[in-house]
Design a protein around this motif. Structure first.
Motif, PDB file in Angstrom:
ATOM      1  N   TRP A 216       0.617  -1.193  -0.093  1.00 43.41           N
ATOM      2  CA  TRP A 216      -0.308   0.093   0.061  1.00 43.41           C
ATOM      3  C   TRP A 216       0.398   1.083  -0.060  1.00 43.41           C
ATOM      4  CZ3 TRP A 216      -2.953   2.024   5.182  1.00 43.41           C
ATOM      5  CH2 TRP A 216      -3.827   3.280   4.568  1.00 43.41           C
ATOM      6  N   ARG A 217       1.801   1.659   0.803  1.00 34.08           N
ATOM      7  CA  ARG A 217       2.710   2.529   0.963  1.00 34.08           C
ATOM      8  C   ARG A 217       3.778   2.531   0.306  1.00 34.08           C
ATOM      9  NH1 ARG A 217      -0.766   6.684   3.166  1.00 34.08           N
ATOM     10  NH2 ARG A 217      -0.944   5.834   5.396  1.00 34.08           N
ATOM     11  N   GLU A 218       4.093   0.907  -0.366  1.00 35.47           N
ATOM     12  CA  GLU A 218       5.545   1.373  -1.161  1.00 35.47           C
ATOM     13  C   GLU A 218       6.728   1.029  -0.776  1.00 35.47           C
ATOM     14  OE1 GLU A 218       4.877   2.294  -5.266  1.00 35.47           O
ATOM     15  OE2 GLU A 218       3.080   1.980  -5.622  1.00 35.47           O
ATOM     16  N   GLY A 219       6.886   0.279   0.313  1.00 33.89           N
ATOM     17  CA  GLY A 219       7.864   1.350   1.087  1.00 33.89           C
ATOM     18  C   GLY A 219       8.341  -0.159   2.032  1.00 33.89           C
ATOM     19  N   VAL A 220       9.128   0.660   3.135  1.00 34.22           N
ATOM     20  CA  VAL A 220       9.637  -0.207   4.086  1.00 34.22           C
ATOM     21  C   VAL A 220       9.269  -0.064   5.269  1.00 34.22           C
ATOM     22  CG1 VAL A 220      11.060  -1.850   5.826  1.00 34.22           C
ATOM     23  CG2 VAL A 220      11.920  -1.634   3.708  1.00 34.22           C
ATOM     24  N   ARG A 221       7.958  -0.769   6.120  1.00 36.54           N
ATOM     25  CA  ARG A 221       7.689  -0.002   7.055  1.00 36.54           C
ATOM     26  C   ARG A 221       7.802  -1.616   8.319  1.00 36.54           C
ATOM     27  NH1 ARG A 221       7.241   3.494   4.518  1.00 36.54           N
ATOM     28  NH2 ARG A 221       5.467   5.027   3.920  1.00 36.54           N
ATOM     29  N   GLY A 222       7.587  -0.952   9.415  1.00 33.22           N
ATOM     30  CA  GLY A 222       7.432  -1.916  10.632  1.00 33.22           C
ATOM     31  C   GLY A 222       5.736  -2.020  11.855  1.00 33.22           C
ATOM     32  N   PHE A 223       6.075  -3.102  11.409  1.00 33.32           N
ATOM     33  CA  PHE A 223       4.669  -2.960  12.370  1.00 33.32           C
ATOM     34  C   PHE A 223       4.420  -4.185  13.898  1.00 33.32           C
ATOM     35  CE2 PHE A 223       3.930  -3.641   7.917  1.00 33.32           C
ATOM     36  CZ  PHE A 223       2.938  -2.958   7.586  1.00 33.32           C
ATOM     37  N   GLN A 224       3.914  -3.183  14.440  1.00 37.96           N
ATOM     38  CA  GLN A 224       4.267  -3.635  16.532  1.00 37.96           C
ATOM     39  C   GLN A 224       3.264  -4.687  15.938  1.00 37.96           C
ATOM     40  OE1 GLN A 224       4.031  -0.110  18.184  1.00 37.96           O
ATOM     41  NE2 GLN A 224       4.786  -1.514  20.135  1.00 37.96           N
ATOM     42  N   LEU A 225       4.046  -6.474  16.720  1.00 33.19           N
ATOM     43  CA  LEU A 225       3.220  -7.067  16.563  1.00 33.19           C
ATOM     44  C   LEU A 225       1.907  -7.830  16.909  1.00 33.19           C
ATOM     45  CD1 LEU A 225       5.157 -10.467  17.087  1.00 33.19           C
ATOM     46  CD2 LEU A 225       5.047  -9.462  14.467  1.00 33.19           C
ATOM     47  N   HIS A 226       1.879  -6.535  18.686  1.00 33.66           N
ATOM     48  CA  HIS A 226       1.095  -6.553  19.003  1.00 33.66           C
ATOM     49  C   HIS A 226      -0.514  -5.705  19.297  1.00 33.66           C
ATOM     50  CE1 HIS A 226       2.909  -2.999  21.088  1.00 33.66           C
ATOM     51  NE2 HIS A 226       1.063  -2.728  21.859  1.00 33.66           N
ATOM     52  N   ARG A 227      -0.165  -4.715  17.718  1.00 35.21           N
ATOM     53  CA  ARG A 227      -0.768  -3.990  17.046  1.00 35.21           C
ATOM     54  C   ARG A 227      -1.520  -4.716  15.730  1.00 35.21           C
ATOM     55  NH1 ARG A 227      -1.102   1.331  19.113  1.00 35.21           N
ATOM     56  NH2 ARG A 227       0.399   1.882  20.488  1.00 35.21           N
ATOM     57  N   ILE A 228      -1.335  -6.115  15.540  1.00 33.77           N
ATOM     58  CA  ILE A 228      -1.875  -6.482  14.445  1.00 33.77           C
ATOM     59  C   ILE A 228      -3.274  -7.169  14.858  1.00 33.77           C
ATOM     60  CG2 ILE A 228      -1.261  -8.318  12.861  1.00 33.77           C
ATOM     61  CD1 ILE A 228       1.541  -7.994  12.892  1.00 33.77           C
ATOM     62  N   ALA A 229      -3.924  -7.083  14.597  1.00 35.02           N
ATOM     63  CA  ALA A 229      -5.333  -7.817  14.884  1.00 35.02           C
ATOM     64  C   ALA A 229      -5.840  -9.106  14.334  1.00 35.02           C
ATOM     65  CB  ALA A 229      -6.946  -6.113  14.561  1.00 35.02           C
ATOM     66  N   ALA A 230      -5.690  -9.164  13.035  1.00 33.76           N
ATOM     67  CA  ALA A 230      -5.405 -10.428  12.358  1.00 33.76           C
ATOM     68  C   ALA A 230      -4.288 -10.294  11.037  1.00 33.76           C
ATOM     69  CB  ALA A 230      -6.692 -10.028  11.861  1.00 33.76           C
ATOM     70  N   ALA A 231      -3.835 -11.549  10.873  1.00 28.48           N
ATOM     71  CA  ALA A 231      -2.267 -11.890  10.217  1.00 28.48           C
ATOM     72  C   ALA A 231      -3.632 -12.803   9.409  1.00 28.48           C
ATOM     73  CB  ALA A 231      -1.689 -12.163  10.980  1.00 28.48           C
ATOM     74  N   ALA A 232      -3.677 -13.163   7.894  1.00 32.38           N
ATOM     75  CA  ALA A 232      -3.981 -13.409   6.866  1.00 32.38           C
ATOM     76  C   ALA A 232      -3.425 -13.685   6.327  1.00 32.38           C
ATOM     77  CB  ALA A 232      -4.788 -13.895   6.551  1.00 32.38           C
ATOM     78  N   PRO A 233      -2.543 -15.748   5.698  1.00 32.08           N
ATOM     79  CA  PRO A 233      -1.997 -15.428   4.936  1.00 32.08           C
ATOM     80  C   PRO A 233      -2.868 -15.389   3.178  1.00 32.08           C
ATOM     81  CG  PRO A 233      -2.735 -17.404   6.054  1.00 32.08           C
ATOM     82  CD  PRO A 233      -2.879 -16.491   6.607  1.00 32.08           C
TER      83      PRO A 233
END
Length: 233
Positions: free
Chosen positions: A191-208
């Motif tokens: 979406w941002r077309e770049g490297v981003r850091g996502f705090q794991l405890h803020r990931i509500a859902a992760a779908a493969p």
């Protein structure tokens, strides 16, 4: 069979017949390598702390002291990674060498497939700066992220930022970062077309998604260099 797998198999062969010995010649035939290669492998195992003894004579050979070695350990790759990460955290303490040897002993008795997965995960975990107590991470999210990092598969994230805004995006997982504010998934955000850091405890859902991607090794290396430089300021 690669060398790592052979080292594991050597330990298990000696464990199976302990306290009886096996000769280097017998082991060389068993693993289809030279006697010299077997002797080098056994020396490496002893240097790492495995209790292997050698006796000369007609009935001599190499044997394993069962009471001073670990049996095969049933750990998942994630559990193995938790141990190795915790032991690596001792690198800045007087126990660094002991922690390294302990990690080698634990990992040496893991099944080959688990060791390979742990190796792949460990290569994608990076530590930056001091580390306070970290927030608890949802098991389902952590497992999904771990799988995507190892397999280089695109993830669809539902993420809540610090302001409380919720977004959804597809990312290419690059690795895991252990920093002063907790655990992060470092990924290429489409979406941002770049490297981003996502705090794991803020990931509500992760779908493969199952979609493979070519790992962005240059971007991952550049991001680690940037983070290390910031930590030194």
């Amino acid at each position: 069979m690669n060398r790592t797998e052979r080292l594991y198999a050597l330990v298990e062969e000696l464990r199976a017949i302990s306290p009886r010995p096996r000769s280097a010649t017998w082991l060389a035939r068993r693993f289809e390598v030279s006697v010299r290669t077997v002797e080098r492998d056994l020396d490496a195992l002893r240097e790492s702390g495995v209790a292997i003894r050698s006796d000369t004579g007609r009935n001599g050979g190499y044997s394993l002291d069962r009471e001073r070695t670990l049996p095969p350990v049933t750990l998942t790759a994630r559990e193995a990674l938790a141990i190795s990460v915790a032991l690596r955290a001792a690198s800045a303490t007087p126990f660094a060498d002991a922690a390294r040897r302990a990690a080698q002993k634990v990992l040496a008795v893991l099944p080959a497939d688990v060791r390979r997965r742990e190796d792949a995960l460990a290569a994608r975990v990076h530590r930056v700066g001091p580390h306070p107590d970290l927030p608890v991470i949802s098991g389902a999210v952590a497992d999904t992220v771990e799988d995507a990092v190892v397999a280089s598969r695109v993830l669809h994230l539902t993420y809540t930022d610090r302001a409380g805004a919720i977004s959804e995006r597809d990312v290419e997982p690059m690795g895991l970062l252990w920093g002063p504010h907790g655990w992060y998934l470092v990924a290429w955000c489409r979406w941002r077309e770049g490297v981003r850091g996502f705090q794991l405890h803020r990931i509500a859902a992760a779908a493969p998604t199952g979609e493979p991607f070519r790992p962005r090794e240059a971007e991952w290396a550049a991001e680690l260099d940037r983070l290390d430089a910031e930590a030194l300021r």
